[in-house]
Design a protein around this motif. Structure first.
Motif, short mmCIF file in Angstrom:
data_model
loop_
_atom_site.label_atom_id
_atom_site.label_comp_id
_atom_site.label_asym_id
_atom_site.label_seq_id
_atom_site.Cartn_x
_atom_site.Cartn_y
_atom_site.Cartn_z
N ARG A 61 13.12 22.66 -40.00
CA ARG A 61 13.59 21.84 -41.13
C ARG A 61 14.80 21.02 -40.69
NH1 ARG A 61 14.84 25.71 -44.24
NH2 ARG A 61 12.69 26.11 -44.88
N LYS A 62 15.71 21.60 -39.95
CA LYS A 62 16.87 20.86 -39.46
C LYS A 62 16.47 19.74 -38.51
CE LYS A 62 20.22 24.68 -39.84
NZ LYS A 62 21.14 25.58 -39.09
N TYR A 63 15.42 20.04 -37.75
CA TYR A 63 14.95 19.02 -36.80
C TYR A 63 14.40 17.80 -37.53
CZ TYR A 63 12.26 16.96 -33.01
OH TYR A 63 11.72 16.09 -32.10
N LEU A 64 13.64 18.03 -38.58
CA LEU A 64 13.06 16.92 -39.37
C LEU A 64 14.14 16.14 -40.09
CD1 LEU A 64 9.91 18.72 -40.87
CD2 LEU A 64 9.99 17.02 -39.03
N ILE A 65 15.11 16.82 -40.64
CA ILE A 65 16.21 16.13 -41.34
C ILE A 65 16.98 15.24 -40.36
CG2 ILE A 65 18.42 16.49 -42.53
CD1 ILE A 65 17.19 19.01 -43.77
N GLY A 66 17.17 15.76 -39.16
CA GLY A 66 17.88 14.96 -38.15
C GLY A 66 17.14 13.68 -37.80
N ILE A 67 15.80 13.80 -37.68
CA ILE A 67 14.99 12.59 -37.38
C ILE A 67 15.10 11.59 -38.51
CG2 ILE A 67 12.64 11.77 -37.04
CD1 ILE A 67 12.05 14.37 -35.57
N ALA A 68 15.04 12.05 -39.76
CA ALA A 68 15.11 11.15 -40.92
C ALA A 68 16.45 10.44 -40.96
CB ALA A 68 14.87 11.94 -42.19
N VAL A 69 17.52 11.18 -40.71
CA VAL A 69 18.86 10.56 -40.71
C VAL A 69 18.96 9.51 -39.62
CG1 VAL A 69 21.32 11.03 -40.31
CG2 VAL A 69 19.98 12.55 -41.78
N PHE A 70 18.37 9.79 -38.48
CA PHE A 70 18.41 8.84 -37.37
C PHE A 70 17.69 7.54 -37.72
CE2 PHE A 70 16.42 7.09 -33.56
CZ PHE A 70 17.54 6.84 -32.79
N ILE A 71 16.54 7.68 -38.38
CA ILE A 71 15.78 6.47 -38.77
C ILE A 71 16.57 5.63 -39.76
CG2 ILE A 71 13.71 5.67 -39.97
CD1 ILE A 71 12.24 8.07 -38.75
N VAL A 72 17.19 6.28 -40.76
CA VAL A 72 17.98 5.54 -41.77
C VAL A 72 19.13 4.81 -41.10
CG1 VAL A 72 19.49 5.81 -43.77
CG2 VAL A 72 17.31 7.04 -43.68
N LEU A 73 19.81 5.50 -40.20
CA LEU A 73 20.94 4.86 -39.51
C LEU A 73 20.48 3.68 -38.66
CD1 LEU A 73 22.99 8.04 -38.43
CD2 LEU A 73 23.53 6.40 -40.25
N ALA A 74 19.29 3.83 -38.03
CA ALA A 74 18.77 2.74 -37.20
C ALA A 74 18.45 1.51 -38.05
CB ALA A 74 17.53 3.22 -36.45
N VAL A 75 17.88 1.74 -39.23
CA VAL A 75 17.56 0.61 -40.12
C VAL A 75 18.82 -0.08 -40.58
CG1 VAL A 75 16.58 0.01 -42.36
CG2 VAL A 75 15.35 1.58 -40.84
N ILE A 76 19.84 0.71 -40.97
CA ILE A 76 21.10 0.11 -41.43
C ILE A 76 21.75 -0.68 -40.31
CG2 ILE A 76 23.43 0.66 -42.23
CD1 ILE A 76 22.23 3.05 -43.72
N ALA A 77 21.74 -0.13 -39.10
CA ALA A 77 22.35 -0.82 -37.96
C ALA A 77 21.62 -2.11 -37.64
CB ALA A 77 22.37 0.12 -36.75
N SER A 78 20.29 -2.05 -37.75
CA SER A 78 19.51 -3.26 -37.46
C SER A 78 19.81 -4.37 -38.45
CB SER A 78 18.02 -2.91 -37.49
OG SER A 78 17.24 -4.07 -37.30
N SER A 79 19.94 -4.01 -39.76
CA SER A 79 20.20 -5.03 -40.77
C SER A 79 21.61 -5.59 -40.63
CB SER A 79 20.01 -4.44 -42.16
OG SER A 79 20.91 -3.36 -42.38
N LEU A 80 22.55 -4.75 -40.20
CA LEU A 80 23.92 -5.22 -40.05
C LEU A 80 24.12 -6.07 -38.81
CD1 LEU A 80 25.90 -1.99 -41.09
CD2 LEU A 80 25.59 -4.10 -42.42
#
Length: 388
Positions: free
Chosen positions: A10-29
């Protein structure tokens, strides 16, 4: 200990999700903002004219329908279609026999009356002598008064007959003149200089001129042509005599024939429930290029400007109270500048710029995002891509 593996997953999946969200935000910025794209047009110099467009028909300025004023068989035609004639040239001949016979009859009646006149003059002269003699004898009491009265009555009656005969002779002379004129009508001559543009009666046909004058042919002076342009009721209020006008013909669309508007007919014509007014103008036709019933594409000039600064009408905004209109100019650094311009004449596509712009300026005519991309449909929004 048995619960540790699921908790790690479960921790592994949450980490992947957080990484994807951060990548999207960084890309838009980090990605640069998409710049606006515009449709533009360059301000340039060109000849501009504001005109009322119409379709016209060519006719000869002078056109005459040549008819027959007497009845009879068309004995001969002296011209052919397209022939150029001069005023007074012999065009055709109606069989003259009937007219010749009528003239001979009327002339015989006149001769008879003139002979009666000579005989009447002799009798009047004789009665005058008798009256004179009776008057002398009555003065000498050598004759009865009754004889004198009889001589006087005879003389008066003969003189009255002579006056009546003179009237009959004058009347008969008119009949002879009419017969001579009718005989001359059998020889049909050209009333104007022109070309034979149509022949409606052929040799051997019988023409009857009892109720109306039958047309034998039509002559037209093609040296000057008249254009009858059909102007719509929406445009006729802007048209008036004296305005410059030009037209082209279908056979030579690159050549313009120029003239000046002569008149606008007050009564309209209805064509398929549309109201049109005929505008008339004349043009010289020395080489006979223009012909009767040709179609003319007519432009009646309301205004024109040579080498004027022009912009598309789509670049102009609403007009303010001072009569100026807003224009957006795309500068070299891709920034947009709004300007107020004053315009002059315009047509359906362009307007003359009197002040506010200079040659070479790029004016915005629209937003490129409003233009459908290649393959897109304009109405239903479905993709125009084909199947793979």
């Amino acid at each position: 200990m048995p619960n540790n593996p699921p908790r790690r997953s479960r921790k592994y999946l949450i980490g992947i999700a957080v990484f994807i969200v951060l990548a999207v935000i960084a890309s838009s910025l980090l990605s640069p903002a998409k710049k606006s794209e515009y449709l533009t047009s360059t301000v340039q110099r060109t000849d501009l004219e504001n005109a009322v467009l119409a379709t016209g028909v060519l006719q000869a300025l002078k056109q005459v329908e040549v008819g027959a004023q007497v009845s009879g068989q068309l004995k001969s035609l002296k011209v052919v279609l397209g022939q150029t004639v001069k005023k007074g040239d012999w065009l055709a001949e109606i069989d003259p026999v009937i007219s010749q016979n009528t003239l001979a009859q009327e002339q015989a009646k006149l001769d008879n009356l003139q002979a009666q006149k000579l005989a009447k003059e002799v009798r009047v002269k004789q009665a005058q002598l008798t009256w004179t003699r009776q008057q002398e004898m009555l003065a000498q009491d050598a004759a009865a008064k009754q004889d004198m009265e009889s001589a006087d009555a005879e003389l008066r009656a003969l003189r009255a007959d002579a006056v009546s005969l003179e009237a009959q002779i004058r009347q008969q002379k008119l009949a002879v003149a009419s017969a001579q004129q009718n005989l001359s009508y059998t020889r049909i001559v050209a009333p104007i200089d022109g070309d034979v543009v149509s022949i409606s009666t052929l040799e051997g046909q019988t023409v009857v001129a009892a109720f109306q004058v039958p047309t034998l042919m039509k002559l037209a002076d093609l040296s000057t042509m008249t254009v009858k342009a059909q102007v719509s009721e929406a445009d006729v209020v802007r048209v008036k005599p004296g305005q410059p006008v030009y037209f082209t013909i279908l056979g030579d669309p690159d050549k313009r024939y120029h003239g000046t508007l002569r008149a606008v007919q007050p009564s309209p014509e209805k064509i398929n429930n549309a109201v049109f007014f005929n505008a008339l103008f004349d043009v010289p036709n020395p080489d006979r290029t223009l012909r009767v019933d040709m179609t003319a594409q007519v432009a009646i000039l309301l205004g024109e400007a040579k080498q004027a600064l022009t912009v598309p009408l789509t670049a102009l905004g609403e007009r303010d109270k001072d009569g100026r209109q807003e224009v957006r100019v795309l500068k070299a650094d891709q920034t947009v500048e709004k300007r107020k311009v004053r315009v002059g004449i315009s047509n359906n596509f362009q307007a003359q710029v009197l002040e506010g712009l200079k040659e070479g300026d790029n004016v915005i005519t629209g937003d490129a995002s409003a233009v459908p991309e290649r393959g897109e449909t304009g109405d239903n929004g479905n993709s125009g891509r084909g199947k793979r």
